[in-house]
Scaffold this active site. Structure first.
Site, PDB file in Angstrom:
ATOM      1  N   GLY A  46      20.035  14.785  29.743  1.00  0.00           N
ATOM      2  CA  GLY A  46      21.349  14.189  29.958  1.00  0.00           C
ATOM      3  C   GLY A  46      21.382  13.488  31.298  1.00  0.00           C
ATOM      4  O   GLY A  46      20.664  13.874  32.226  1.00  0.00           O
ATOM      5  N   GLN A  51      24.558   9.345  38.661  1.00  0.00           N
ATOM      6  CA  GLN A  51      23.245   9.817  39.108  1.00  0.00           C
ATOM      7  C   GLN A  51      22.273   8.665  39.387  1.00  0.00           C
ATOM      8  O   GLN A  51      21.213   8.867  39.963  1.00  0.00           O
ATOM      9  CB  GLN A  51      22.631  10.773  38.074  1.00  0.00           C
ATOM     10  CG  GLN A  51      23.406  12.085  37.974  1.00  0.00           C
ATOM     11  CD  GLN A  51      22.763  13.014  36.963  1.00  0.00           C
ATOM     12  OE1 GLN A  51      23.048  12.940  35.782  1.00  0.00           O
ATOM     13  NE2 GLN A  51      21.855  13.862  37.428  1.00  0.00           N
ATOM     14  N   CYS A  94      19.255  20.004  36.779  1.00  0.00           N
ATOM     15  CA  CYS A  94      19.892  18.702  36.956  1.00  0.00           C
ATOM     16  C   CYS A  94      18.877  17.757  37.585  1.00  0.00           C
ATOM     17  O   CYS A  94      18.188  18.141  38.533  1.00  0.00           O
ATOM     18  CB  CYS A  94      21.110  18.876  37.869  1.00  0.00           C
ATOM     19  SG  CYS A  94      21.999  17.341  38.157  1.00  0.00           S
ATOM     20  N   LEU A  95      18.812  16.534  37.076  1.00  0.00           N
ATOM     21  CA  LEU A  95      17.852  15.568  37.625  1.00  0.00           C
ATOM     22  C   LEU A  95      18.165  15.224  39.079  1.00  0.00           C
ATOM     23  O   LEU A  95      17.303  14.751  39.799  1.00  0.00           O
ATOM     24  CB  LEU A  95      17.821  14.293  36.768  1.00  0.00           C
ATOM     25  CG  LEU A  95      17.269  14.488  35.343  1.00  0.00           C
ATOM     26  CD1 LEU A  95      17.321  13.187  34.571  1.00  0.00           C
ATOM     27  CD2 LEU A  95      15.845  15.029  35.377  1.00  0.00           C
ATOM     28  N   HIS A 136      28.276  19.723  31.478  1.00  0.00           N
ATOM     29  CA  HIS A 136      27.536  19.463  32.723  1.00  0.00           C
ATOM     30  C   HIS A 136      27.668  17.986  33.123  1.00  0.00           C
ATOM     31  O   HIS A 136      27.959  17.667  34.284  1.00  0.00           O
ATOM     32  CB  HIS A 136      26.065  19.852  32.495  1.00  0.00           C
ATOM     33  CG  HIS A 136      25.136  19.546  33.626  1.00  0.00           C
ATOM     34  ND1 HIS A 136      24.369  20.504  34.249  1.00  0.00           N
ATOM     35  CD2 HIS A 136      24.812  18.365  34.224  1.00  0.00           C
ATOM     36  CE1 HIS A 136      23.631  19.917  35.194  1.00  0.00           C
ATOM     37  NE2 HIS A 136      23.873  18.625  35.202  1.00  0.00           N
ATOM     38  N   GLU A 137      27.487  17.094  32.150  1.00  0.00           N
ATOM     39  CA  GLU A 137      27.522  15.656  32.457  1.00  0.00           C
ATOM     40  C   GLU A 137      28.947  15.184  32.767  1.00  0.00           C
ATOM     41  O   GLU A 137      29.141  14.353  33.652  1.00  0.00           O
ATOM     42  CB  GLU A 137      26.939  14.833  31.302  1.00  0.00           C
ATOM     43  CG  GLU A 137      25.488  15.156  30.939  1.00  0.00           C
ATOM     44  CD  GLU A 137      24.521  15.138  32.105  1.00  0.00           C
ATOM     45  OE1 GLU A 137      24.768  14.419  33.088  1.00  0.00           O
ATOM     46  OE2 GLU A 137      23.516  15.867  32.050  1.00  0.00           O
ATOM     47  N   HIS A 140      29.798  15.752  36.247  1.00  0.00           N
ATOM     48  CA  HIS A 140      29.273  14.727  37.164  1.00  0.00           C
ATOM     49  C   HIS A 140      30.285  13.598  37.374  1.00  0.00           C
ATOM     50  O   HIS A 140      30.389  13.049  38.464  1.00  0.00           O
ATOM     51  CB  HIS A 140      27.992  14.100  36.589  1.00  0.00           C
ATOM     52  CG  HIS A 140      26.732  14.848  36.923  1.00  0.00           C
ATOM     53  ND1 HIS A 140      26.297  15.040  38.216  1.00  0.00           N
ATOM     54  CD2 HIS A 140      25.785  15.414  36.135  1.00  0.00           C
ATOM     55  CE1 HIS A 140      25.150  15.712  38.197  1.00  0.00           C
ATOM     56  NE2 HIS A 140      24.807  15.957  36.943  1.00  0.00           N
TER      57      HIS A 140
HETATM   58 NI    NI Z   1      23.110  16.988  36.228  1.00  0.00          NI
END
Ligand code: NI
Length: 171
Positions: A46, A51, A94-95, A136-137, A140
């Site tokens: 995701g 991000q 998380c990236l 989660h996304e 963000h």
């Molecule tokens: Ni994330």
């Protein structure tokens, strides 16, 4: 499609609140494709636009397992309209916080209203990993990170570690 550099903790960009997408046009779909490319390259399941430094309410998800065909999903202006009372716990990563994982408890089932890449409004009822991933996304888009859902002690430790690493990096 272009792979974009990822914004990494503690970059304050990650705390920005993203603005709603006003039009689903070629430029927006190109952004979604760049996000997918960036996510596959990482690799991750995701990614939110913030991000890669774009403060717009757009996220991409692909939960296909290794060996399965890609299943890219685009969520524009996603909004949680219903959440279950039953919680579920997943180990999240998380990236933007590479190589850090922690268990997070969230509602097990959520209904998410959004605009798809067809420009039309859709509603999905998500459970399992998709429910966790979407929550989660969507966090963000509101400047919230998964580490905000863990203990303060653990969160401070991970922020300290990433702040140190960012300072050590040559500019
Ligand atoms: Ni994330």
């Amino acid at each position: 499609m272009t792979i974009k550099p990822l914004i990494i903790l503690p970059d304050p960009i990650l705390r920005q609140i993203s603005a709603p997408v006003e039009r689903v046009d070629a430029e927006l779909l190109r952004l979604a494709d760049d996000m997918l490319e960036t996510m596959y390259d990482a690799p991750g399941i995701g990614l939110a636009a913030i991000q890669i430094g774009v403060a717009r309410r757009l996220l991409v998800v692909d939960l296909a397992r290794e060996g399965e065909d890609n299943n890219p999903q685009v969520f524009i202006n996603p909004e949680i309209v219903r959440s279950s009372d039953t919680p579920s716990v997943y180990e999240e990563g998380c990236l933007s916080i590479p190589e850090y994982y922690a268990e997070v408890e969230r509602p097990a089932v959520v209904t998410v209203k959004h605009i798809g890449r067809d420009g039309k409004e859709h509603e999905v009822e998500a459970d399992g990993l998709l429910a966790t991933c979407l929550q989660h996304e969507i966090d963000h888009l509101n400047g919230v990170l998964f580490i905000d859902h863990i203990s303060r002690l653990k969160r401070e430790m991970v922020i300290k570690k990433f702040t140190k690493a960012a300072k050590a990096k040559p500019v």
